[in-house]
Motif scaffolding. Structure first.
Motif, PDB file in Angstrom:
ATOM      1  N   ALA A 117      15.743  60.750   2.927  1.00 53.98           N
ATOM      2  CA  ALA A 117      16.618  61.073   1.802  1.00 53.98           C
ATOM      3  C   ALA A 117      17.771  61.993   2.178  1.00 53.98           C
ATOM      4  CB  ALA A 117      15.798  61.698   0.671  1.00 53.98           C
ATOM      5  N   SER A 118      17.559  62.823   3.197  1.00 56.61           N
ATOM      6  CA  SER A 118      18.605  63.768   3.592  1.00 56.61           C
ATOM      7  C   SER A 118      19.145  63.510   4.997  1.00 56.61           C
ATOM      8  CB  SER A 118      18.060  65.208   3.521  1.00 56.61           C
ATOM      9  OG  SER A 118      16.952  65.366   4.392  1.00 56.61           O
ATOM     10  N   ALA A 119      18.746  62.399   5.603  1.00 56.13           N
ATOM     11  CA  ALA A 119      19.129  62.114   6.988  1.00 56.13           C
ATOM     12  C   ALA A 119      20.500  61.456   7.077  1.00 56.13           C
ATOM     13  CB  ALA A 119      18.089  61.212   7.645  1.00 56.13           C
ATOM     14  N   ALA A 120      21.194  61.725   8.177  1.00 56.49           N
ATOM     15  CA  ALA A 120      22.447  61.042   8.474  1.00 56.49           C
ATOM     16  C   ALA A 120      22.133  59.648   9.005  1.00 56.49           C
ATOM     17  CB  ALA A 120      23.245  61.838   9.505  1.00 56.49           C
ATOM     18  N   LEU A 121      23.159  58.793   9.100  1.00 54.00           N
ATOM     19  CA  LEU A 121      22.945  57.410   9.506  1.00 54.00           C
ATOM     20  C   LEU A 121      22.260  57.312  10.870  1.00 54.00           C
ATOM     21  CD1 LEU A 121      23.298  54.383   9.101  1.00 54.00           C
ATOM     22  CD2 LEU A 121      25.618  54.588  10.047  1.00 54.00           C
ATOM     23  N   ASP A 122      22.712  58.092  11.852  1.00 54.68           N
ATOM     24  CA  ASP A 122      22.114  58.019  13.190  1.00 54.68           C
ATOM     25  C   ASP A 122      20.622  58.338  13.150  1.00 54.68           C
ATOM     26  OD1 ASP A 122      24.507  57.312  14.263  1.00 54.68           O
ATOM     27  OD2 ASP A 122      24.942  59.258  15.201  1.00 54.68           O
ATOM     28  N   GLU A 123      20.251  59.315  12.324  1.00 56.26           N
ATOM     29  CA  GLU A 123      18.842  59.688  12.219  1.00 56.26           C
ATOM     30  C   GLU A 123      18.049  58.601  11.508  1.00 56.26           C
ATOM     31  OE1 GLU A 123      15.344  62.206  12.489  1.00 56.26           O
ATOM     32  OE2 GLU A 123      17.092  61.625  13.690  1.00 56.26           O
ATOM     33  N   LYS A 124      18.642  57.966  10.522  1.00 51.39           N
ATOM     34  CA  LYS A 124      17.961  56.862   9.850  1.00 51.39           C
ATOM     35  C   LYS A 124      17.701  55.710  10.816  1.00 51.39           C
ATOM     36  CE  LYS A 124      19.634  57.807   5.164  1.00 51.39           C
ATOM     37  NZ  LYS A 124      20.464  57.341   4.023  1.00 51.39           N
ATOM     38  N   ILE A 125      18.673  55.443  11.673  1.00 52.03           N
ATOM     39  CA  ILE A 125      18.497  54.386  12.671  1.00 52.03           C
ATOM     40  C   ILE A 125      17.358  54.744  13.620  1.00 52.03           C
ATOM     41  CG2 ILE A 125      19.577  53.231  14.644  1.00 52.03           C
ATOM     42  CD1 ILE A 125      22.269  53.535  13.142  1.00 52.03           C
ATOM     43  N   ARG A 126      17.312  55.999  14.024  1.00 57.06           N
ATOM     44  CA  ARG A 126      16.252  56.447  14.937  1.00 57.06           C
ATOM     45  C   ARG A 126      14.879  56.326  14.281  1.00 57.06           C
ATOM     46  NH1 ARG A 126      13.053  60.554  16.525  1.00 57.06           N
ATOM     47  NH2 ARG A 126      13.493  61.813  14.674  1.00 57.06           N
ATOM     48  N   ILE A 127      14.779  56.765  13.027  1.00 61.69           N
ATOM     49  CA  ILE A 127      13.502  56.704  12.318  1.00 61.69           C
ATOM     50  C   ILE A 127      13.106  55.259  12.027  1.00 61.69           C
ATOM     51  CG2 ILE A 127      12.315  57.318  10.174  1.00 61.69           C
ATOM     52  CD1 ILE A 127      12.723  59.603  12.191  1.00 61.69           C
ATOM     53  N   ALA A 128      14.087  54.440  11.690  1.00 61.97           N
ATOM     54  CA  ALA A 128      13.811  53.027  11.437  1.00 61.97           C
ATOM     55  C   ALA A 128      13.297  52.346  12.703  1.00 61.97           C
ATOM     56  CB  ALA A 128      15.072  52.326  10.936  1.00 61.97           C
ATOM     57  N   THR A 129      13.912  52.663  13.829  1.00 60.73           N
ATOM     58  CA  THR A 129      13.467  52.106  15.110  1.00 60.73           C
ATOM     59  C   THR A 129      12.035  52.551  15.401  1.00 60.73           C
ATOM     60  OG1 THR A 129      15.733  52.114  15.960  1.00 60.73           O
ATOM     61  CG2 THR A 129      13.953  51.984  17.578  1.00 60.73           C
ATOM     62  N   TRP A 130      11.749  53.799  15.097  1.00 59.67           N
ATOM     63  CA  TRP A 130      10.399  54.333  15.349  1.00 59.67           C
ATOM     64  C   TRP A 130       9.353  53.619  14.497  1.00 59.67           C
ATOM     65  CZ3 TRP A 130       6.359  56.505  12.702  1.00 59.67           C
ATOM     66  CH2 TRP A 130       5.362  57.105  13.472  1.00 59.67           C
ATOM     67  N   ILE A 131       9.612  53.454  13.195  1.00 56.08           N
ATOM     68  CA  ILE A 131       8.601  52.860  12.317  1.00 56.08           C
ATOM     69  C   ILE A 131       8.373  51.385  12.647  1.00 56.08           C
ATOM     70  CG2 ILE A 131      10.075  52.086  10.395  1.00 56.08           C
ATOM     71  CD1 ILE A 131       6.670  53.893  10.073  1.00 56.08           C
ATOM     72  N   VAL A 132       9.409  50.699  13.099  1.00 51.31           N
ATOM     73  CA  VAL A 132       9.273  49.287  13.440  1.00 51.31           C
ATOM     74  C   VAL A 132       8.658  49.113  14.826  1.00 51.31           C
ATOM     75  CG1 VAL A 132      10.536  47.150  13.938  1.00 51.31           C
ATOM     76  CG2 VAL A 132      11.170  48.550  11.958  1.00 51.31           C
ATOM     77  N   SER A 133       9.146  49.875  15.790  1.00 49.43           N
ATOM     78  CA  SER A 133       8.737  49.688  17.180  1.00 49.43           C
ATOM     79  C   SER A 133       7.519  50.530  17.578  1.00 49.43           C
ATOM     80  CB  SER A 133       9.912  50.008  18.110  1.00 49.43           C
ATOM     81  OG  SER A 133       9.542  49.847  19.458  1.00 49.43           O
ATOM     82  N   ASP A 134       7.634  51.856  17.469  1.00 49.05           N
ATOM     83  CA  ASP A 134       6.541  52.737  17.906  1.00 49.05           C
ATOM     84  C   ASP A 134       5.330  52.641  16.986  1.00 49.05           C
ATOM     85  OD1 ASP A 134       7.644  54.834  20.159  1.00 49.05           O
ATOM     86  OD2 ASP A 134       9.232  54.138  18.844  1.00 49.05           O
ATOM     87  N   TRP A 135       5.570  52.706  15.685  1.00 50.23           N
ATOM     88  CA  TRP A 135       4.462  52.636  14.739  1.00 50.23           C
ATOM     89  C   TRP A 135       4.011  51.194  14.514  1.00 50.23           C
ATOM     90  CZ3 TRP A 135       3.660  50.483   9.845  1.00 50.23           C
ATOM     91  CH2 TRP A 135       2.535  50.959   9.141  1.00 50.23           C
ATOM     92  N   GLY A 136       4.977  50.287  14.327  1.00 55.56           N
ATOM     93  CA  GLY A 136       4.636  48.904  13.983  1.00 55.56           C
ATOM     94  C   GLY A 136       4.390  47.984  15.153  1.00 55.56           C
ATOM     95  N   GLY A 137       4.823  48.386  16.345  1.00 59.80           N
ATOM     96  CA  GLY A 137       4.587  47.561  17.529  1.00 59.80           C
ATOM     97  C   GLY A 137       5.482  46.351  17.652  1.00 59.80           C
ATOM     98  N   ILE A 138       6.572  46.302  16.880  1.00 62.33           N
ATOM     99  CA  ILE A 138       7.519  45.179  16.957  1.00 62.33           C
ATOM    100  C   ILE A 138       8.725  45.646  17.761  1.00 62.33           C
ATOM    101  CG2 ILE A 138       8.957  43.562  15.657  1.00 62.33           C
ATOM    102  CD1 ILE A 138       7.073  43.975  13.279  1.00 62.33           C
ATOM    103  N   ARG A 139       8.892  45.112  18.953  1.00 59.52           N
ATOM    104  CA  ARG A 139       9.912  45.633  19.870  1.00 59.52           C
ATOM    105  C   ARG A 139      11.006  44.622  20.192  1.00 59.52           C
ATOM    106  NH1 ARG A 139       4.915  47.653  21.214  1.00 59.52           N
ATOM    107  NH2 ARG A 139       4.800  49.935  21.161  1.00 59.52           N
ATOM    108  N   ARG A 140      11.115  43.585  19.399  1.00 57.20           N
ATOM    109  CA  ARG A 140      12.090  42.531  19.715  1.00 57.20           C
ATOM    110  C   ARG A 140      13.422  42.706  18.998  1.00 57.20           C
ATOM    111  NH1 ARG A 140       7.977  40.202  16.687  1.00 57.20           N
ATOM    112  NH2 ARG A 140       8.540  39.623  14.533  1.00 57.20           N
ATOM    113  N   ASN A 141      13.579  43.751  18.160  1.00 61.34           N
ATOM    114  CA  ASN A 141      14.810  43.924  17.397  1.00 61.34           C
ATOM    115  C   ASN A 141      15.889  44.641  18.204  1.00 61.34           C
ATOM    116  OD1 ASN A 141      14.040  42.999  14.564  1.00 61.34           O
ATOM    117  ND2 ASN A 141      12.410  44.461  14.998  1.00 61.34           N
ATOM    118  N   SER A 142      17.119  44.154  18.105  1.00 57.91           N
ATOM    119  CA  SER A 142      18.244  44.809  18.757  1.00 57.91           C
ATOM    120  C   SER A 142      18.698  46.005  17.918  1.00 57.91           C
ATOM    121  CB  SER A 142      19.408  43.838  18.910  1.00 57.91           C
ATOM    122  OG  SER A 142      19.949  43.504  17.628  1.00 57.91           O
ATOM    123  N   GLU A 143      19.545  46.839  18.509  1.00 60.04           N
ATOM    124  CA  GLU A 143      20.083  47.994  17.781  1.00 60.04           C
ATOM    125  C   GLU A 143      20.900  47.540  16.576  1.00 60.04           C
ATOM    126  OE1 GLU A 143      22.218  50.589  20.342  1.00 60.04           O
ATOM    127  OE2 GLU A 143      20.530  50.932  21.702  1.00 60.04           O
TER     128      GLU A 143
END
Length: 274
Positions: free
Chosen positions: A83-109
């Motif tokens: 809710a208070s994150a800048a765009l770059d931080e949202k991208i980082r967190i989104a990458t984490w939840i999809v890749s690190d937490w979710g195990g889906i690593r095929r998405n590009s930036e």
């Protein structure tokens, strides 16, 4: 009170979009209520390195012995952070939840960036392509409105319906066939490739859900359940479907096999010459 009113308005807003049979809602609601304790078996461990990569101060070790509660607390922690994150931080967190937490690593930036932009849109685009990824981002953006849709959740919904159809508790004409994304659980995959496939369910009389409408229909169904069952969040409903997935898939395959055998035996009895 304000949160309850907001939830009610959201339920009504979704209700205006489409109709799901009362029989299907009843089937799904009954199943969720009967298995609410299944969240205690929610088993989604996250690697230590992934927790280190998160870097938002989430106290994951506090919930090390209760992965279900850890999942709930994580989603709300990340929603607050988002809710208070800048765009770059949202991208980082989104990458984490999809890749690190979710195990889906095929998405590009660029793909993740597109998902982030859609998550912050008033009405996010929700096609079937990428549904297992972007729904994880939606679910941390606003856990009160969005839930994860993946192979286990989709297979659970199809299997629950198929079981009640087999038991003659649900008419096939009241049932919906959801496409199931690829997954890693063997019981879910076996069901997905056989009795749980949309084409197989359609032959039984299920109505096919248009693929690019699946997330909207899924959201509507979960909200209908939530509106009928006090005290359960979308996240908890999704967790029941996820945690239970292999069991209804195996039960549905067994039930359809038994019904097929009985049908063949009945036909043979009516026609001794065969």
């Amino acid at each position: 009170m304000a949160q309850i009113e907001a939830s009610r308005k959201f339920c009504l807003a979704i209700e205006e979009m489409m109709t799901i049979s009362e029989a299907l809602i009843a089937t799904a609601t009954e199943y969720i209520v009967a298995h609410t304790d299944s969240t205690s078996s929610f088993d989604w461990g996250v690697r230590s390195s992934a927790w280190r990569n998160l870097g938002t101060g989430f106290p994951h070790q506090k919930y090390a012995n209760d992965l279900a509660q850890q999942n709930i607390e994580l989603k709300w922690h990340l929603a607050k952070h988002w809710a208070s994150a800048a765009l770059d931080e949202k991208i980082r967190i989104a990458t984490w939840i999809v890749s690190d937490w979710g195990g889906i690593r095929r998405n590009s930036e660029m793909t993740i960036l597109g998902y982030v932009n859609q998550a912050d849109a008033e009405r996010p685009a929700t096609p079937f392509a990428g549904i297992s990824s972007y729904s994880k981002i939606l679910a941390i953006k606003d856990p009160d409105r969005y839930a994860v849709f993946d192979s286990r959740v989709a297979a659970s919904i199809n299997a629950i319906q198929l079981l009640d159809v087999s038991r003659r508790r649900l008419k096939p004409s009241d049932a919906l066939a959801f496409a199931i994304p690829a997954g890693r659980n063997s019981a879910v995959t076996d069901f997905r490739d056989d009795d749980g496939a949309p084409a197989s369910l359609a032959r039984r009389g299920f109505a096919l859900v248009e693929t690019d409408s699946i997330y909207g229909v899924y959201s509507r169904l979960l909200n209908d359940i939530k509106c009928r069952v006090g005290g359960l969040s979308l996240l908890q409903i999704e967790m029941v479907l996820f945690a239970r997935a292999p069991a209804p898939c195996e039960d549905a395959r067994r039930a359809t096999s038994e019904n097929s055998t009985l049908l063949k035996e009945s036909e043979a009895a009516r026609d001794p010459a065969s």
